[in-house]
Scaffold this active site. Structure first.
Site, short mmCIF file in Angstrom:
data_model
loop_
_atom_site.label_atom_id
_atom_site.label_comp_id
_atom_site.label_asym_id
_atom_site.label_seq_id
_atom_site.Cartn_x
_atom_site.Cartn_y
_atom_site.Cartn_z
N GLN A 189 -6.44 11.38 -44.01
CA GLN A 189 -5.45 12.23 -44.70
C GLN A 189 -4.33 12.69 -43.78
O GLN A 189 -3.41 13.36 -44.23
CB GLN A 189 -6.14 13.47 -45.29
CG GLN A 189 -7.16 13.16 -46.36
CD GLN A 189 -6.53 12.59 -47.63
OE1 GLN A 189 -5.33 12.72 -47.87
NE2 GLN A 189 -7.33 11.92 -48.43
N HIS A 201 -15.22 15.02 -45.36
CA HIS A 201 -15.41 14.08 -46.48
C HIS A 201 -16.80 13.46 -46.33
O HIS A 201 -17.29 13.33 -45.20
CB HIS A 201 -14.32 13.01 -46.37
CG HIS A 201 -14.23 12.05 -47.50
ND1 HIS A 201 -15.05 10.96 -47.61
CD2 HIS A 201 -13.39 12.00 -48.57
CE1 HIS A 201 -14.72 10.28 -48.71
NE2 HIS A 201 -13.71 10.88 -49.30
N LYS A 204 -4.15 4.98 -48.12
CA LYS A 204 -3.71 6.38 -48.15
C LYS A 204 -2.28 6.49 -47.63
O LYS A 204 -1.66 7.54 -47.74
CB LYS A 204 -4.60 7.25 -47.24
CG LYS A 204 -6.07 7.16 -47.50
CD LYS A 204 -6.51 8.08 -48.60
CE LYS A 204 -8.04 8.14 -48.65
NZ LYS A 204 -8.54 8.64 -49.93
#
Ligand SMILES: Cc1ncc(COP(=O)(O)O)c(C=O)c1O
Length: 428
Positions: free
Chosen positions: A225, A145, A248
């Site tokens: 994630q 990312h 998240k």
């Protein structure tokens, strides 16, 4: 009904075997905990498949913040009055919850941040600034990312160091031999994501840590994630830093954490200066607070922290092993059904994946795919997913990305599939 509806939960730890049957993974019951999911969008039931961008919040998270503000809110660490003591105690319990969630050894190894991005920037600005010099190297991978690329680029530019990138293959897996080859005596840090947000690849973190540690190189893991989908044990992984984001993992925005091994954190200079991070200040000299407060200047996101604790408690209540089992089946179902649609190209087909299905549809820009899906009530993300180098590698400008959570259902996978057929009908 698909078997995915009823994944049996293992008995609670310590429960006698053969005792009363454990409850089943009841996705409909879980969905009732998330008020936002029951609404209609464009007249269609909302199908929320943008969980890699951010997850929705259960009532317990919403109410935990409200309860703080209604009953015991005050600034923390500073007051002797009842409210301040209550809020300080509650806030420090969050730290213990995060410690337990990541299986860290000590609470002083948990530093609160605004999220993963800030956690990575913190390491770049402290560990990086003091340990990386001219000609040194920082090793990342090709599936990161932007928040695990740009802080290292800034650092390397400032220090005259080099950013090295371990390549990925066409499945979207890190080429481990290349990564090993790129570990040099100049490498000062490896920074790698646990799960790729654009591709869903689960990276072999324990192997990467082993290879890096064999050369004395610390490893930072971007866990943004991973924590919503996998049981994470930082001691078992033996990583040196691990970064997470509250939003998240069903918690609020603006709060997250950095895990760091105590001896590394201890040796690092502070990140920001201000209140709370000091033990004494004179105009001549300031001495810094102990861990983790040394890295926590200023009033933190108190309500966010309280919400984060509620979120982690909620996830723990369901159980990450059941979550993993359920989401694996959901992803397999989606991969099979979406992958079978003529014109669909799946981007990211790693052998180990978590909850992400990125794809393109022949001849149609992903933004158009997303817009048509939205009219069907299906929310997916389209774009480069803050991972432009991944898009370049697969030679696509963007993808459509469906990303799943434990509150998604096989019927929602069908809605996604029907939506893609609608795209085909309109553009085909
Ligand atoms: C893999 C990964 N790393 C880092 C981030 C940044 O997280 P945050 O925006 O919460 O700081 C994200 C967010 O999408 C991500 O998916």
């Amino acid at each position: 009904m698909s078997s995915i509806h009823a994944v049996r939960q293992p008995p609670p730890i310590g429960a006698a075997t053969g005792a009363v049957a454990a409850p089943t993974f009841d996705v409909q019951r879980i969905r009732r905990d998330f008020p936002i999911l029951s609404q209609k969008v464009h007249g269609k039931p909302l199908v929320y498949l943008d969980n890699a961008a951010t997850t929705q919040k259960p009532i317990s998270v919403i109410e935990a913040e409200r309860d703080l503000y209604e009953r015991y809110y005050a600034n923390i660490h500073r007051g002797v009055h009842w409210l301040s003591v209550e809020s300080t105690e509650a806030y420090e319990k969050v730290r213990e919850t995060v410690r337990d969630f990541l299986h860290a050894a000590e609470t002083r190894e948990i530093v609160f941040t605004r999220g993963t991005t800030e956690a990575i920037n913190l390491v770049a600005a402290t560990y990086g600034r003091t340990r990386v010099g001219v000609g040194d190297e920082v090793l990342i991978t090709a599936l990161e990312h932007h928040s695990n690329i740009v802080p290292w680029q800034i650092l390397c530019e400032e220090k005259g160091a080099k950013l090295k990138v371990a390549p990925i293959d066409l499945r979207g897996e890190i080429v481990m031999e290349e990564l090993e080859r790129l570990l040099s005596e100049r490498t000062k840090l490896v920074a790698v994501s646990h799960v790729s947000n654009a591709l869903g690849t689960i990276n072999p973190i324990a192997d990467i840590v082993r290879l890096a540690h064999a050369k004395g190189i610390p490893v930072l893991v971007d866990g943004a994630q991973a924590t919503p989908h996998l049981e994470v044990d930082v001691q078992e992984l033996d990583c040196d830093f691990y970064a997470i984001s509250g939003h998240k993992i069903y918690g609020p925005t603006g709060v997250g954490a950095l895990y760091g091994k105590a001896e590394l954190l201890d040796a690092m200079p502070p990140y920001q200066g201000g209140g709370d991070m000091i033990s004494s200040v004179t105009f001549e000299k300031t001495t810094y607070n102990v861990l983790p407060y040394k890295f926590e200047a200023g009033t933190p996101n108190i309500a966010g922290g309280i919400g984060l604790k509620a979120a982690l408690d909620y996830v723990k209540g369901i159980g990450l092993s059941d979550i993993r089992r359920y989401e694996e089946k959901l992803l397999a179902l989606a991969t099979e059904k979406v992958g079978a649609i003529p014109g669909v190209r799946l981007i990211g087909t790693a052998r180990e994946k978590a909850a992400v299905l990125s794809f393109t549809f022949q001849g149609v820009h992903p933004h158009d795919v997303g817009t048509v899906l939205d009219r069907q009530g299906v929310a997916v993300r389209t774009g480069h997913h803050c991972a432009q180098p991944v898009m370049d590698f697969f030679q696509v400008p963007a993808t459509a990305r469906a990303s799943f959570a434990f509150y998604n259902t096989p019927e929602e996978v069908d809605a996604l599939v029907a939506g893609i057929h609608e795209v085909k009908r309109m553009f085909g």
